[in-house]
Scaffold this active site. Structure first.
Site, PDB file in Angstrom:
ATOM      1  N   ALA A 261       0.814  -1.221   0.000  1.00  0.00           N
ATOM      2  CA  ALA A 261       0.000   0.000   0.000  1.00  0.00           C
ATOM      3  C   ALA A 261       0.844   1.266   0.000  1.00  0.00           C
ATOM      4  O   ALA A 261       1.979   1.274   0.459  1.00  0.00           O
ATOM      5  CB  ALA A 261      -0.917  -0.001   1.222  1.00  0.00           C
TER       6      ALA A 261
ATOM      7  N   VAL B 116       0.749   5.186   1.434  1.00  0.00           N
ATOM      8  CA  VAL B 116       0.070   5.935   2.486  1.00  0.00           C
ATOM      9  C   VAL B 116       0.249   7.423   2.226  1.00  0.00           C
ATOM     10  O   VAL B 116       1.366   7.898   1.998  1.00  0.00           O
ATOM     11  CB  VAL B 116       0.604   5.547   3.881  1.00  0.00           C
ATOM     12  CG1 VAL B 116      -0.070   6.386   4.964  1.00  0.00           C
ATOM     13  CG2 VAL B 116       0.364   4.066   4.147  1.00  0.00           C
TER      14      VAL B 116
ATOM     15  N   ASP C 125       1.845  -7.866  12.271  1.00  0.00           N
ATOM     16  CA  ASP C 125       3.029  -7.155  11.771  1.00  0.00           C
ATOM     17  C   ASP C 125       3.509  -6.153  12.820  1.00  0.00           C
ATOM     18  O   ASP C 125       3.621  -4.958  12.552  1.00  0.00           O
ATOM     19  CB  ASP C 125       2.669  -6.448  10.458  1.00  0.00           C
ATOM     20  CG  ASP C 125       3.901  -5.883   9.763  1.00  0.00           C
ATOM     21  OD1 ASP C 125       5.022  -6.309  10.091  1.00  0.00           O
ATOM     22  OD2 ASP C 125       3.742  -4.999   8.894  1.00  0.00           O
TER      23      ASP C 125
HETATM   24  N1  LIG Z   1      -3.202   6.103  11.049  1.00  0.00           N
HETATM   25  C1  LIG Z   1      -1.928   6.468  10.818  1.00  0.00           C
HETATM   26  N2  LIG Z   1      -1.414   7.541  11.472  1.00  0.00           N
HETATM   27  C2  LIG Z   1      -0.157   7.944  11.245  1.00  0.00           C
HETATM   28  N3  LIG Z   1       0.685   7.354  10.388  1.00  0.00           N
HETATM   29  C3  LIG Z   1       0.246   6.290   9.698  1.00  0.00           C
HETATM   30  C4  LIG Z   1      -1.082   5.793   9.880  1.00  0.00           C
HETATM   31  N4  LIG Z   1      -1.228   4.727   9.070  1.00  0.00           N
HETATM   32  C5  LIG Z   1      -0.053   4.572   8.420  1.00  0.00           C
HETATM   33  N5  LIG Z   1       0.842   5.517   8.791  1.00  0.00           N
HETATM   34  C6  LIG Z   1       2.237   5.677   8.314  1.00  0.00           C
HETATM   35  O1  LIG Z   1       2.425   4.960   7.113  1.00  0.00           O
HETATM   36  C7  LIG Z   1       3.379   3.913   7.304  1.00  0.00           C
HETATM   37  C8  LIG Z   1       2.955   2.690   6.521  1.00  0.00           C
HETATM   38  O2  LIG Z   1       1.646   2.348   6.868  1.00  0.00           O
HETATM   39  P1  LIG Z   1       1.122   0.852   6.703  1.00  0.00           P
HETATM   40  O3  LIG Z   1       1.170   0.557   5.240  1.00  0.00           O
HETATM   41  O4  LIG Z   1      -0.272   0.874   7.263  1.00  0.00           O
HETATM   42  O5  LIG Z   1       2.096   0.035   7.506  1.00  0.00           O
HETATM   43  C9  LIG Z   1       3.418   3.687   8.799  1.00  0.00           C
HETATM   44  O6  LIG Z   1       4.635   3.165   9.217  1.00  0.00           O
HETATM   45  C10 LIG Z   1       3.196   5.080   9.328  1.00  0.00           C
HETATM   46  O7  LIG Z   1       4.377   5.833   9.308  1.00  0.00           O
END
Ligand SMILES: Nc1ncnc2c1ncn2[C@@H]1O[C@H](COP(=O)(O)O)[C@@H](O)[C@H]1O
Lengths: 167, 259
Positions: free
Chosen positions: B27, B29, B158
């Site tokens: 994904a 972000v 994870d």
């Molecule tokens: N709800 C959230 N609030 C803040 N940072 C986020 C959030 N979701 C994802 N991230 C950032 O995006 C990175 C990758 O997200 P993920 O793909 O969900 O692991 C994470 O390590 C965070 O730095």
């Protein structure tokens, strides 16, 4: 207002208080008119409008128009008739009504539902708080149990179920 | 990559300006200051998580998978919101047909300007002897979060120190939130819980080795406190998970000895 992702759709929401029963539009034309008792907060209605637009654009329209799609998005199942009876106007509805009009800037078709009678007040949380029926709302979203011993924000839980509904 | 971002910008329209903050295997972000539907919410930041199409998958299968995973993660966030004591992002919107999830943004900046995830927090505090008590409290609360999750029969899947993010509260207090539930699932298996604990322990060991022993001790202390509150002291549920954790650890060690 508009939903940022759908700038072509102009939305007007009106809240009418103390409407006399004779002012209700005929049952067959009131698709999409909402009994205000069922709306917990403005955020909840906005969430349902967003959901209705996403569903209609990327999956399919399940009812006659976007207004009634919003009503369906507000309800806990995909049973359209039940959604209209529960969320929309019915025999038990007494006085407080929400109308939504959605106009597509690219076409001339607009649905504008006007209520003659009643007092039109601003659609906001303070006014909603006066007319909503929290117990009924909890039962619509089946939140009684979960909230029994919990500090969680009712609004968040309702938004969750609207976003995940029927898919 | 640029193409994917262009696609996202097209989908969101110019009304929703986004900043890419992370790209993982599954994904992308993004961050935005525009709420997806509430015009009154103007002073917060939101996270948009997007699962792009995979060119190597059959388009129909790809669509089904994207929908399945987007819904799975959204349902998980919704479920977490009903669990007493869990800190996780609030689900704001979900478009499973196109692979988008909107959620509240967790975290901010540490005093050194880095993002406030647990990893950066531990680095930031490692040279400050006065911070020990804070670090201990933070790690105990982290362990407690994981414990509550497991008591509710969910596993994270994870657990790295980047998927634990701290929110500032008061002057010098940080409250842990769990994020990224993309691999999370309902599970009653002690094996899955043991693996969760093991993954986090490994993450702590590999990035913060000099203090890892203490760190892991504090995490477990918090974890146990959650079980004690949920099941009562000395519960067999806790004993079983810890036993499994030990087994998983041993397996891991053997594997690394063989190479
Ligand atoms: N709800 C959230 N609030 C803040 N940072 C986020 C959030 N979701 C994802 N991230 C950032 O995006 C990175 C990758 O997200 P993920 O793909 O969900 O692991 C994470 O390590 C965070 O730095």
């Amino acid at each position: 207002m508009i939903i940022p992702q759908f700038p072509e759709l102009e939305i007007t929401i009106k809240l009418f208080k103390n409407c006399p029963k004779e002012s209700f539009p005929p049952i067959d034309s009131n698709f999409g008119i909402i009994d205000a008792a069922n709306i917990y907060s403005s955020n909840v209605l906005y969430a349902a409008i967003y959901k209705a637009f996403i569903e209609s654009k990327y999956l399919k329209m399940r009812t006659k128009n976007l207004n009634s799609e919003v009503l369906l998005s507000l309800y806990a199942s995909t049973n359209i008739g039940e959604a209209f009876r529960q969320i929309g106007l019915n025999q038990n509805t007494t006085k407080n009504i929400i109308t939504i009009s959605i106009t597509d800037k690219n076409s001339t078709s607009a649905i504008d539902q006007n209520i003659n009678g009643g007092e039109c007040v601003e659609f906001n949380d303070a006014n909603l708080a006066e007319v909503r029926d929290v117990e009924k709302i909890k039962s619509i979203y089946k939140l009684n149990q979960e909230l029994a011993n919990d500090e969680h924000d009712l609004e968040d839980l309702i938004v969750n179920s609207i976003q995940l509904r029927g898919i | 990559m640029d193409e994917i971002v262009t696609g996202v910008e097209h989908y969101l329209t110019e009304n929703v300006p986004v900043k890419l903050i992370s790209q993982g295997a599954e994904a992308l972000v993004f961050e935005t200051s525009v709420h997806p539907y509430n015009p009154n919410k103007t002073d917060e930041t939101y996270i948009i998580k997007y699962r792009p199409q995979k060119a190597y998958r059959h388009p129909q299968i790809d669509k089904t998978l994207t929908k399945h995973r987007t819904l799975g993660e959204s349902r998980c966030l919704a479920k977490l919101a009903t669990m007493s004591g869990i800190n996780a992002p609030q689900l704001i919107a979900c478009d499973p047909y196109n692979g988008y999830i909107w959620q509240s943004k967790i975290g901010g900046l540490l005093p050194n300007g880095e993002f406030s995830n647990l990893k950066n927090y531990l680095w930031f505090n490692k040279n400050d002897p006065y911070s020990t008590i804070n670090v201990e409290n933070v790690l105990i609360s982290v362990g407690k979060q994981i414990g509550i999750l497991h008591c509710n029969q969910y596993v994270h899947g994870d657990l790295t120190s980047s998927n634990i993010v701290l929110e500032k509260s008061g002057l010098n207090n940080w409250i842990p939130f769990l994020i990224d539930f993309g691999l999370s699932s309902y599970s009653t298996l002690v094996e899955d819980k043991g693996v969760d604990l093991y993954v986090l322990e490994r993450a702590i060991l590999s990035t913060h080795s000099s203090f890892a022993e203490n760190y892991n001790k504090w995490l477990l202390k918090g974890y146990e406190s959650a079980y004690n509150e949920f099941y009562g002291a000395k519960s067999s549920e806790l004993v079983q998970v810890l036993k499994k954790f030990e087994e998983v650890r041993l397996r891991g060690r053997k594997r690394s000895m063989i190479g």
